[in-house]
Design a protein around this motif. Structure first.
Motif, PDB file in Angstrom:
ATOM      1  N   GLY A  94       4.540   7.050   6.676  1.00 48.78           N
ATOM      2  CA  GLY A  94       3.958   5.988   6.183  1.00 48.78           C
ATOM      3  C   GLY A  94       4.192   5.561   4.891  1.00 48.78           C
ATOM      4  O   GLY A  94       4.103   4.749   4.105  1.00 48.78           O
ATOM      5  N   ASP A  95       5.327   6.417   4.283  1.00 45.73           N
ATOM      6  CA  ASP A  95       5.858   6.361   2.915  1.00 45.73           C
ATOM      7  C   ASP A  95       7.196   5.137   3.061  1.00 45.73           C
ATOM      8  O   ASP A  95       7.786   4.934   4.283  1.00 45.73           O
ATOM      9  CB  ASP A  95       6.558   7.471   2.508  1.00 45.73           C
ATOM     10  CG  ASP A  95       7.564   8.194   3.339  1.00 45.73           C
ATOM     11  OD1 ASP A  95       7.292   8.263   4.802  1.00 45.73           O
ATOM     12  OD2 ASP A  95       8.653   8.887   3.149  1.00 45.73           O
ATOM     13  N   LEU A  96       7.460   4.590   1.895  1.00 44.90           N
ATOM     14  CA  LEU A  96       8.380   3.769   1.886  1.00 44.90           C
ATOM     15  C   LEU A  96       9.764   4.496   2.205  1.00 44.90           C
ATOM     16  O   LEU A  96      10.060   5.278   1.795  1.00 44.90           O
ATOM     17  CB  LEU A  96       8.567   2.815   0.619  1.00 44.90           C
ATOM     18  CG  LEU A  96       7.504   1.896   0.136  1.00 44.90           C
ATOM     19  CD1 LEU A  96       7.853   1.409  -1.338  1.00 44.90           C
ATOM     20  CD2 LEU A  96       7.578   0.818   1.186  1.00 44.90           C
ATOM     21  N   ASN A 118       0.798  -1.257  -0.111  1.00 43.83           N
ATOM     22  CA  ASN A 118       0.031  -0.141  -0.028  1.00 43.83           C
ATOM     23  C   ASN A 118       0.784   1.194  -0.132  1.00 43.83           C
ATOM     24  O   ASN A 118       0.595   2.340  -0.509  1.00 43.83           O
ATOM     25  CB  ASN A 118      -0.889  -0.011   1.208  1.00 43.83           C
ATOM     26  CG  ASN A 118      -1.939   1.131   1.390  1.00 43.83           C
ATOM     27  OD1 ASN A 118      -1.530   2.158   2.022  1.00 43.83           O
ATOM     28  ND2 ASN A 118      -2.846   1.018   0.515  1.00 43.83           N
ATOM     29  N   ALA A 119       1.869   1.140   0.512  1.00 43.49           N
ATOM     30  CA  ALA A 119       2.881   2.466   0.694  1.00 43.49           C
ATOM     31  C   ALA A 119       3.524   2.654  -0.710  1.00 43.49           C
ATOM     32  O   ALA A 119       4.145   3.798  -0.729  1.00 43.49           O
ATOM     33  CB  ALA A 119       4.071   2.068   1.647  1.00 43.49           C
ATOM     34  N   SER A 142      -5.733   1.664   1.722  1.00 42.58           N
ATOM     35  CA  SER A 142      -5.930   1.124   3.098  1.00 42.58           C
ATOM     36  C   SER A 142      -7.129   0.373   3.499  1.00 42.58           C
ATOM     37  O   SER A 142      -7.553  -0.639   3.750  1.00 42.58           O
ATOM     38  CB  SER A 142      -5.204   1.528   4.125  1.00 42.58           C
ATOM     39  OG  SER A 142      -5.736   2.956   4.490  1.00 42.58           O
ATOM     40  N   ARG A 181       1.500  -1.286  10.603  1.00 44.10           N
ATOM     41  CA  ARG A 181       2.271  -0.017  10.010  1.00 44.10           C
ATOM     42  C   ARG A 181       3.358   0.435  11.113  1.00 44.10           C
ATOM     43  O   ARG A 181       4.493   0.626  10.591  1.00 44.10           O
ATOM     44  CB  ARG A 181       1.257   1.069   9.751  1.00 44.10           C
ATOM     45  CG  ARG A 181       1.915   2.260   9.109  1.00 44.10           C
ATOM     46  CD  ARG A 181       0.950   3.369   8.794  1.00 44.10           C
ATOM     47  NE  ARG A 181       0.293   3.880  10.084  1.00 44.10           N
ATOM     48  CZ  ARG A 181      -1.218   3.678  10.273  1.00 44.10           C
ATOM     49  NH1 ARG A 181      -1.982   3.550   9.355  1.00 44.10           N
ATOM     50  NH2 ARG A 181      -1.661   4.273  11.158  1.00 44.10           N
ATOM     51  N   LEU A 222       9.336   1.578   6.927  1.00 45.26           N
ATOM     52  CA  LEU A 222       8.114   2.823   6.633  1.00 45.26           C
ATOM     53  C   LEU A 222       8.672   3.990   7.245  1.00 45.26           C
ATOM     54  O   LEU A 222       9.224   3.799   8.257  1.00 45.26           O
ATOM     55  CB  LEU A 222       6.869   2.642   6.894  1.00 45.26           C
ATOM     56  CG  LEU A 222       6.028   1.444   6.276  1.00 45.26           C
ATOM     57  CD1 LEU A 222       4.532   1.351   6.770  1.00 45.26           C
ATOM     58  CD2 LEU A 222       5.958   1.783   4.657  1.00 45.26           C
ATOM     59  N   ARG A 230       7.493   0.511  10.703  1.00 44.91           N
ATOM     60  CA  ARG A 230       8.115   2.033  10.947  1.00 44.91           C
ATOM     61  C   ARG A 230       9.337   1.557  11.921  1.00 44.91           C
ATOM     62  O   ARG A 230      10.428   1.739  11.730  1.00 44.91           O
ATOM     63  CB  ARG A 230       7.336   2.730  11.657  1.00 44.91           C
ATOM     64  CG  ARG A 230       6.248   3.606  10.621  1.00 44.91           C
ATOM     65  CD  ARG A 230       5.773   4.676  11.516  1.00 44.91           C
ATOM     66  NE  ARG A 230       4.734   5.263  10.556  1.00 44.91           N
ATOM     67  CZ  ARG A 230       3.559   5.613  10.964  1.00 44.91           C
ATOM     68  NH1 ARG A 230       2.903   5.214  12.076  1.00 44.91           N
ATOM     69  NH2 ARG A 230       2.726   6.040   9.918  1.00 44.91           N
TER      70      ARG A 230
END
Length: 65
Positions: free
Chosen positions: A55-57, A16-17, A24, A42, A51, A46
């Motif tokens: 929440g970004d890669l 999803n990221a 989501s 999530r 992440l 992290r």
């Protein structure tokens, strides 16, 4: 992603990221996970450095994907 040590939900959160996967909310609805389970997955990603805070890669997350 079991070979990478990720659970099913963690693999989908990571997918999803990428920004190329369904939202989501779609994954939560179609897979039967709660919003709390999604948030916990999530958070684990992290903590593993896969992440970022938004929440970004991260680079590590992108490499794993």
């Amino acid at each position: 992603m079991a070979i990478a040590g990720l659970s099913g939900i963690e693999a989908l959160v990571l997918h999803n990221a990428t920004g190329t996967a369904p939202t989501s909310a779609t994954f939560i609805r179609t897979r039967g996970w709660s919003a709390g389970q999604w948030a916990a997955a999530r958070d684990r990603l992290r903590e593993c450095g896969l992440l970022g805070e938004a929440g970004d890669l991260t680079e590590s997350g992108a490499t794993l994907r």
